[in-house]
Design a protein around this motif. Structure first.
Motif, mmCIF file in Angstrom:
data_model
loop_
_atom_site.group_PDB
_atom_site.id
_atom_site.type_symbol
_atom_site.label_atom_id
_atom_site.label_comp_id
_atom_site.label_asym_id
_atom_site.label_seq_id
_atom_site.Cartn_x
_atom_site.Cartn_y
_atom_site.Cartn_z
ATOM 1 N N SER A 1 0.832 -1.196 0.000
ATOM 2 C CA SER A 1 0.000 0.000 0.000
ATOM 3 C C SER A 1 0.870 1.251 0.000
ATOM 4 C CB SER A 1 -0.912 -0.007 1.237
ATOM 5 O OG SER A 1 -1.644 1.193 1.324
ATOM 6 N N ASP A 2 0.532 2.180 -0.890
ATOM 7 C CA ASP A 2 1.184 3.489 -0.918
ATOM 8 C C ASP A 2 2.694 3.390 -1.104
ATOM 9 O OD1 ASP A 2 1.288 6.267 -0.859
ATOM 10 O OD2 ASP A 2 1.572 6.341 1.304
ATOM 11 N N LEU A 3 3.125 2.493 -1.984
ATOM 12 C CA LEU A 3 4.543 2.411 -2.306
ATOM 13 C C LEU A 3 4.914 3.570 -3.219
ATOM 14 C CD1 LEU A 3 7.278 0.865 -2.324
ATOM 15 C CD2 LEU A 3 6.466 -0.259 -4.414
ATOM 16 N N GLY A 4 5.874 4.363 -2.813
ATOM 17 C CA GLY A 4 6.450 5.381 -3.682
ATOM 18 C C GLY A 4 7.839 4.926 -4.064
ATOM 19 N N ALA A 5 8.076 4.647 -5.337
ATOM 20 C CA ALA A 5 9.350 4.048 -5.736
ATOM 21 C C ALA A 5 9.681 4.394 -7.176
ATOM 22 C CB ALA A 5 9.299 2.527 -5.567
ATOM 23 N N GLN A 6 10.961 4.300 -7.477
ATOM 24 C CA GLN A 6 11.468 4.470 -8.841
ATOM 25 C C GLN A 6 12.364 3.283 -9.173
ATOM 26 O OE1 GLN A 6 13.739 7.939 -7.920
ATOM 27 N NE2 GLN A 6 12.150 9.401 -8.529
ATOM 28 N N LEU A 7 12.385 2.891 -10.430
ATOM 29 C CA LEU A 7 13.258 1.821 -10.904
ATOM 30 C C LEU A 7 13.851 2.246 -12.228
ATOM 31 C CD1 LEU A 7 14.342 -1.127 -10.655
ATOM 32 C CD2 LEU A 7 12.311 -1.843 -11.939
ATOM 33 N N ALA A 8 15.173 2.196 -12.318
ATOM 34 C CA ALA A 8 15.851 2.541 -13.567
ATOM 35 C C ALA A 8 16.986 1.561 -13.798
ATOM 36 C CB ALA A 8 16.389 3.972 -13.525
ATOM 37 N N ALA A 9 17.256 1.280 -15.062
ATOM 38 C CA ALA A 9 18.350 0.367 -15.382
ATOM 39 C C ALA A 9 18.917 0.690 -16.748
ATOM 40 C CB ALA A 9 17.874 -1.088 -15.336
ATOM 41 N N TYR A 10 20.207 0.437 -16.871
ATOM 42 C CA TYR A 10 20.935 0.528 -18.132
ATOM 43 C C TYR A 10 21.444 -0.859 -18.496
ATOM 44 C CZ TYR A 10 21.210 5.656 -18.183
ATOM 45 O OH TYR A 10 20.912 6.998 -18.252
ATOM 46 N N ALA A 11 21.547 -1.120 -19.777
ATOM 47 C CA ALA A 11 22.163 -2.346 -20.275
ATOM 48 C C ALA A 11 23.168 -1.957 -21.352
ATOM 49 C CB ALA A 11 21.116 -3.300 -20.840
ATOM 50 N N ASP A 12 24.443 -2.271 -21.108
ATOM 51 C CA ASP A 12 25.521 -1.917 -22.038
ATOM 52 C C ASP A 12 25.474 -0.439 -22.413
ATOM 53 O OD1 ASP A 12 26.590 -4.516 -22.075
ATOM 54 O OD2 ASP A 12 25.109 -5.143 -23.557
ATOM 55 N N GLY A 13 25.253 0.410 -21.417
ATOM 56 C CA GLY A 13 25.313 1.848 -21.611
ATOM 57 C C GLY A 13 24.054 2.496 -22.134
ATOM 58 N N ARG A 14 22.977 1.727 -22.311
ATOM 59 C CA ARG A 14 21.716 2.252 -22.851
ATOM 60 C C ARG A 14 20.630 2.106 -21.803
ATOM 61 N NH1 ARG A 14 17.394 -0.343 -26.012
ATOM 62 N NH2 ARG A 14 18.489 -2.299 -25.628
ATOM 63 N N ARG A 15 19.878 3.191 -21.551
ATOM 64 C CA ARG A 15 18.805 3.095 -20.561
ATOM 65 C C ARG A 15 17.668 2.256 -21.123
ATOM 66 N NH1 ARG A 15 17.055 8.532 -17.991
ATOM 67 N NH2 ARG A 15 15.499 8.684 -19.646
ATOM 68 N N VAL B 1 15.195 0.745 -18.695
ATOM 69 C CA VAL B 1 14.092 0.741 -17.733
ATOM 70 C C VAL B 1 14.020 2.121 -17.097
ATOM 71 C CG1 VAL B 1 13.182 -0.228 -15.588
ATOM 72 C CG2 VAL B 1 14.359 -1.723 -17.227
ATOM 73 N N ASP B 2 12.810 2.677 -17.070
ATOM 74 C CA ASP B 2 12.585 3.992 -16.462
ATOM 75 C C ASP B 2 11.147 4.020 -15.963
ATOM 76 O OD1 ASP B 2 12.943 6.634 -15.700
ATOM 77 O OD2 ASP B 2 12.445 7.435 -17.679
ATOM 78 N N LEU B 3 10.949 3.595 -14.695
ATOM 79 C CA LEU B 3 9.612 3.387 -14.138
ATOM 80 C C LEU B 3 9.483 4.070 -12.781
ATOM 81 C CD1 LEU B 3 9.335 -0.460 -14.842
ATOM 82 C CD2 LEU B 3 8.282 1.384 -16.191
ATOM 83 N N TRP B 4 8.242 4.432 -12.448
ATOM 84 C CA TRP B 4 7.979 4.991 -11.127
ATOM 85 C C TRP B 4 6.520 4.758 -10.758
ATOM 86 C CZ3 TRP B 4 8.993 7.713 -15.543
ATOM 87 C CH2 TRP B 4 8.020 8.596 -16.007
ATOM 88 N N THR B 5 6.246 4.821 -9.459
ATOM 89 C CA THR B 5 4.893 4.606 -8.961
ATOM 90 C C THR B 5 4.725 5.316 -7.627
ATOM 91 O OG1 THR B 5 3.221 2.907 -8.492
ATOM 92 C CG2 THR B 5 5.426 2.492 -7.662
ATOM 93 N N GLY B 6 3.492 5.602 -7.267
ATOM 94 C CA GLY B 6 3.191 6.200 -5.975
ATOM 95 C C GLY B 6 2.692 7.625 -6.083
ATOM 96 N N GLU B 7 1.802 7.992 -5.183
ATOM 97 C CA GLU B 7 1.225 9.330 -5.189
ATOM 98 C C GLU B 7 2.309 10.389 -5.000
ATOM 99 O OE1 GLU B 7 -2.214 11.957 -2.861
ATOM 100 O OE2 GLU B 7 -1.810 9.873 -2.299
ATOM 101 N N GLY B 8 2.367 11.327 -5.906
ATOM 102 C CA GLY B 8 3.327 12.416 -5.818
ATOM 103 C C GLY B 8 4.707 12.103 -6.332
ATOM 104 N N VAL B 9 4.982 10.849 -6.645
ATOM 105 C CA VAL B 9 6.306 10.445 -7.117
ATOM 106 C C VAL B 9 6.365 10.534 -8.632
ATOM 107 C CG1 VAL B 9 8.002 8.572 -7.232
ATOM 108 C CG2 VAL B 9 6.670 8.920 -5.149
#
Length: 389
Positions: free
Chosen positions: A30-44, A46-54
């Motif tokens: 409940s009410d998780l505010g989080a970000q997830l990002a990843a690069y593979a071999d120098g290229r982005r 994954v660029d994700l986020w969730t949560g109210e206000g985030v």
């Protein structure tokens, strides 16, 4: 349970499972505010986020994630011959030799073997915010075990200790060198010292929401103030340090103490670790394979005297293979107290970062969901390499 959790952002083709795993994590808390990002071999990828206000640009308190940035600076200075791993710390910083610490080497310090986890009576909040004040007090402190005979997480102080070595050798603070050599050139949204003009983007860290049963378990498992764990986390101070208050104090964010005062985004940290091992924006990797082989693999075998973790550290960085066996043996990075986790994995070419706004129950360093999220990123990166081979 929050089955209606909304996930924002994008993933590259082939990384759809990462989005699914992130959505499952968001739905489960409940009410998780989080970000997830990843690069593979120098290229982005994954660029994700969730949560109210985030948003992707929300700046979060990332605590010990700053240790990774500080020790990336140290790794560069060792790579360039400015610092020597087997030199005595006192050669650079003579006052450090007090109370039987004269033989401690920079390598032992980076491995958390110095026994200098805190000071008698603890630190004030003002001292914890300022690496120079921390270093001055630590120089005269007697170690809490004989240096070199064991290792334990120097939670609030390792960045001040290694940072003082950097300052004595170069005349520049580790924060200044990080800004000039790493953060600014790559435009990283990750800071050891948050400028005032960026303060409106900061989202205050939130305390954990615990059930009565969890509160009872937490109280029963609380370390004694005079234990090694209590000293390392400044619970021997009056009053003991509260991590939420610490992070939400402007002076901490402004000064950016390297051990615990970092602020940033998942994008910024993922890009930093990608740049450490990969070509990013046309720039060669920051670290050579030889430097990665020195700093990344586990150098501390056995049990951490402070945290109880096994095979915890490389040089300055946490040895990631010990925590995530699906990573390569030289993967390196650092967690953050709120549950954040970031790393570089040279074997898969992944630079990874997960950030949280709210503490979870029992999350000392990297929250439990990092296992499934990081594994999904590494699997997708391996599949992407296979299709282009």
């Amino acid at each position: 349970m929050s089955s209606s959790a909304v996930v924002h952002g994008s993933v590259a083709p082939g990384f759809e499972q990462v989005r699914e795993e992130f959505a499952a994590v968001a739905a489960a808390e409940s009410d998780l505010g989080a970000q997830l990002a990843a690069y593979a071999d120098g290229r982005r990828v994954v660029d994700l986020w969730t949560g109210e206000g985030v948003t992707a640009d929300s700046l979060l308190a990332l605590f010990s994630s700053g240790k990774g940035a500080a020790h990336l600076v140290v790794a560069l200075l060792v790579q360039e011959g400015v610092l020597g791993l087997d030199e005595r710390v006192a050669r650079y910083w003579p006052e450090f030799a007090a109370e039987g610490k004269g033989g401690v080497t920079l390598r032992q310090l980076l491995e958390h073997r110095a026994g200098l986890i805190g000071v008698d009576g603890g630190f004030t909040l003002r001292e914890l915010a300022d690496d120079r004040l921390l270093a001055a007090r630590l120089a005269g402190q007697k170690p809490h075990w004989e240096p070199g005979t064991g290792y334990g997480y120097h939670a609030f102080v390792i960045g001040a200790l290694t940072g003082e070595v950097v300052r004595r050798r170069t005349g520049r603070s580790v924060q200044e060198l990080f800004e000039e050599r790493i953060r600014a050139p790559y435009g990283l949204d990750f800071h050891l010292g948050l400028p005032q003009e960026l303060e409106p983007r900061y989202l205050p860290v939130q305390p954990a929401r615990l059930t009565p049963e969890q509160e009872a378990l937490a109280a029963a498992g609380a370390p004694a103030p005079d234990s090694l764990t209590g000293i390392a986390f400044n619970l021997n101070a009056g009053p003991p340090t509260d991590l939420v208050e610490f992070a939400n104090t402007r002076a901490v964010r402004a000064l950016g103490p390297a051990s615990a005062g970092s602020v940033g985004t998942a994008r910024g940290l993922a890009a930093m670790y990608a740049a450490a091992i990969s070509e990013v924006d046309g720039r060669a990797p920051l670290l050579t394979p030889e430097t990665v082989a020195e700093f990344g693999p586990a150098r501390t075998t056995g049990t951490d005297l402070v945290t109880g973790e096994q095979d915890h550290f490389g040089l300055g960085f946490e040895a990631q293979h010990s925590r995530y066996p699906f990573l390569g043996p030289d993967a390196f990075g650092h967690s953050g107290a709120v549950g954040a986790q970031s790393f570089a994995d040279p074997r898969s070419g992944v630079g990874y970062s997960y950030t949280r706004r709210r503490f979870g129950f029992g999350d000392g360093g990297g929250a439990a969901e990092n296992h499934r999220l990081a594994a999904a990123v590494v699997r997708a990166a391996a599949a992407a390499r296979a299709t282009t081979a």
